[in-house]
Design an enzyme around this catalytic site. Structure first.
Site, PDB file in Angstrom:
ATOM      1  CD  GLU A  80      -5.613   2.715  12.982  1.00  0.00           C
ATOM      2  OE1 GLU A  80      -4.015   3.406  13.232  1.00  0.00           O
ATOM      3  OE2 GLU A  80      -6.110   2.524  12.548  1.00  0.00           O
ATOM      4  CB  CYS A 112       0.131  -0.504  14.249  1.00  0.00           C
ATOM      5  SG  CYS A 112      -1.089  -0.910  12.755  1.00  0.00           S
ATOM      6  NE  ARG A 199       7.959   3.073  -3.656  1.00  0.00           N
ATOM      7  CZ  ARG A 199       8.255   1.430  -4.222  1.00  0.00           C
ATOM      8  NH1 ARG A 199       7.401   0.976  -4.489  1.00  0.00           N
ATOM      9  NH2 ARG A 199       9.677   0.452  -3.571  1.00  0.00           N
ATOM     10  CB  THR A 201       4.205   4.039   5.288  1.00  0.00           C
ATOM     11  OG1 THR A 201       3.954   2.333   3.304  1.00  0.00           O
ATOM     12  CG2 THR A 201       3.150   4.609   5.103  1.00  0.00           C
ATOM     13  CG  HIS A 234       3.349  -3.898  12.648  1.00  0.00           C
ATOM     14  ND1 HIS A 234       2.848  -4.522  13.299  1.00  0.00           N
ATOM     15  CD2 HIS A 234       3.106  -2.752  12.256  1.00  0.00           C
ATOM     16  CE1 HIS A 234       1.598  -3.985  12.437  1.00  0.00           C
ATOM     17  NE2 HIS A 234       1.722  -3.256  12.518  1.00  0.00           N
ATOM     18  NE  ARG A 243      12.060  -6.069   1.241  1.00  0.00           N
ATOM     19  CZ  ARG A 243      11.279  -5.288   0.963  1.00  0.00           C
ATOM     20  NH1 ARG A 243      11.251  -4.100   0.960  1.00  0.00           N
ATOM     21  NH2 ARG A 243      10.979  -6.018  -0.511  1.00  0.00           N
TER      22      ARG A 243
END
Lengths: 348, 130
Positions: A80, A112, A199, A201, A234, A243
């Site tokens: 990017e 990404c 948040r 995201t 990622h 998580r």
């Protein structure tokens, strides 16, 4: 079976710590480090960009593959932060490596995820028999706006993978992609810094796509988390991949070799590819590796790799990622960092 | 307009392509039409080894505008392992780390930007072997 025949990574030597950035903006470094699980990030030198990073990673990949660069039929760079708005990064890379001119070249962009896109298309060409070798690269010199949360993680680095059918070191057994219109992070044309949904995201973007792609991949392959030796998710920060992995049934031990974000930051298009590269540095023949990328906007590509005996022959033909990550670092002050990243407006 | 000249120099700046005299083996970098050793006009194109030794260097403290933000930086003469000599910036280190005789690798970096709207120019630079 088609797969990786050569791989290489590169990150710049320069680093800035979370403490140094936090000090500049009056923020609490300890709580940021605990929240993000990131200690420091790479910073590109004043003469480095996505092209120079891609070239170095690609040279290492060619070194490991032991092939004549002229045999590579396609080169795709996902980023990017392509240095030109109009003029492909790949054109400079092929002339630097002596690939082509009979070669298909294109630059990819998908936040990404652009690196795994490049890998996916390169792999598809080889699998389809269009060519013997194709190269997919993910690299970035990402920018976070001064004072924004992204500034603590947005870093620089990249990895290159040559796909082929002979002397394969990691076969690609399965692929799966999961994509939707989710505006969690974006940068409009001509703007220097990206915007993001805070948040938003997290759950609706990163976790929905990464977990869905991971689940979809394992269902398609008929595999469970315990069938894999390693997994790479990622890494926008240290916490998210751990998580996501936990939700999919993976342990920290499976994720750890490719969990490089605490020491290099988020290399964007280079993130999951470089996690794979670091994992290949330690993987043994027979190991299975799950890789799930994520690109805002949003989507995830998933791959199942099976490492072969060939890995032992090529691993030491180019620098390993750990030494690149740990050795000979040059730490910058925030002022030096601002100069390096072009955040200071100079007179003409 | 820098573009035509820049394009002509790509084989040398990106790939370290030199001319090797077919008669006496003299290595010309950049390539020459006539061999200065034996007068032969036939050369074969070879790529220099991207590693060498620092023969000498200087540290620039006052640079022209395009490089002003990079000061202080080092420029050295490097002899490649196949015997060619070239001038290059030595980067990714403090000037005080540089010494004559130290080993370097030659890598591709951006040399300069042609203003705000012109082309980006890439070429070889040296980094210390660690």
């Amino acid at each position: 079976m088609a797969g990786i025949v050569g791989y290489g990574s590169y990150v710049p030597r320069y680093r800035i710590t979370v403490e140094e950035i936090a000090k500049q903006w009056g923020k609490d470094a300890v709580s940021i480090k605990n929240g993000l699980l990131v200690n420091e990030k790479t910073v590109p030198g004043m003469d480095e960009d996505t092209i120079t990073i891609s070239v170095q990673a690609a040279k290492y990949a060619v070194q490991r593959a032991g092939i004549d660069p002229k045999e590579i039929g396609a080169v795709y760079i996902g980023s990017e932060s392509h240095p030109y708005a109009v003029k492909p990064s790949g054109t400079i890379l092929i002339d630097a490596l002596g690939i082509g001119p009979d070669v298909h070249v294109s630059d990819f962009e998908f936040a990404c995820k652009a690196g795994t896109e490049a890998m996916y298309v390169a792999y598809s060409h080889v699998k389809a028999g269009n060519m013997d070798y194709a190269m997919g690269i993910g690299a970035d010199t990402s920018q976070g706006a001064p004072g924004d949360a992204l500034e603590f993680t947005a870093s620089a680095g990249g990895s290159a993978f040559i796909m082929g059918k002979e002397h394969v070191v990691a076969e690609i057994e399965h692929t799966y992609s999961y994509t939707s219109d989710t505006a969690d992070f974006w940068r409009r044309e001509g703007r220097m810094y990206p915007k993001h949904g805070g948040r938003f995201t997290g759950e609706p973007a990163y976790f929905r796509h990464v977990v869905s792609a991971g689940q979809g991949m394992m269902e398609q392959a008929g595999m469970k988390a315990e069938d894999f030796s390693y997994a790479v998710f990622h890494m926008p920060n240290g916490k998210f991949p751990l998580r996501a992995g936990k939700r999919l049934g993976f342990t920290k031990k499976q994720i750890e070799p490719g969990w490089i974000v605490p020491w290099i930051g988020n290399t964007y298009s280079g993130a999951s590819p470089t996690g794979l590269s670091a994992t290949l540095d330690v993987a043994k023949p027979g190991d299975r590796i799950l890789v799930v990328s994520f690109g805002s906007g949003a989507g995830s590509d998933a791959f199942v790799f099976r490492v072969t005996d060939e890995i032992e022959k090529i691993r030491n033909l180019a620098p390993g990622f750990k030494s690149m990550m740990d050795d000979h670092k040059i730490y910058l002050t925030y002022g030096e960092y601002a100069k390096f990243r072009g955040k200071i407006q100079l007179n003409d | 307009m820098i573009v035509p000249r820049y394009t002509r120099e790509i084989p040398q700046r990106y790939r370290l392509e030199a001319g090797k005299c077919k008669k006496c083996g003299y290595l010309a970098f950049p390539p020459r039409v006539v061999c200065p050793e034996c007068g032969n006009r036939r050369f074969v194109t070879v790529r220099l080894k991207p590693a060498g030794t620092i023969l000498t260097y200087t540290v620039i403290h006052v640079a022209e505008d395009n490089f002003a933000a990079e000061t202080p930086f080092a420029v050295g003469v490097v002899e490649t392992d196949d015997g060619a000599r070239l001038t290059a910036q030595i980067v990714d280190c403090k000037p005080e780390e540089i010494e004559i005789g130290k080993r370097v690798n030659l890598i591709l970096r951006r040399i300069r930007k042609e203003g705000h709207a012109g082309i980006l120019q890439y070429g070889y630079k040296a980094v210390l072997q660690r």
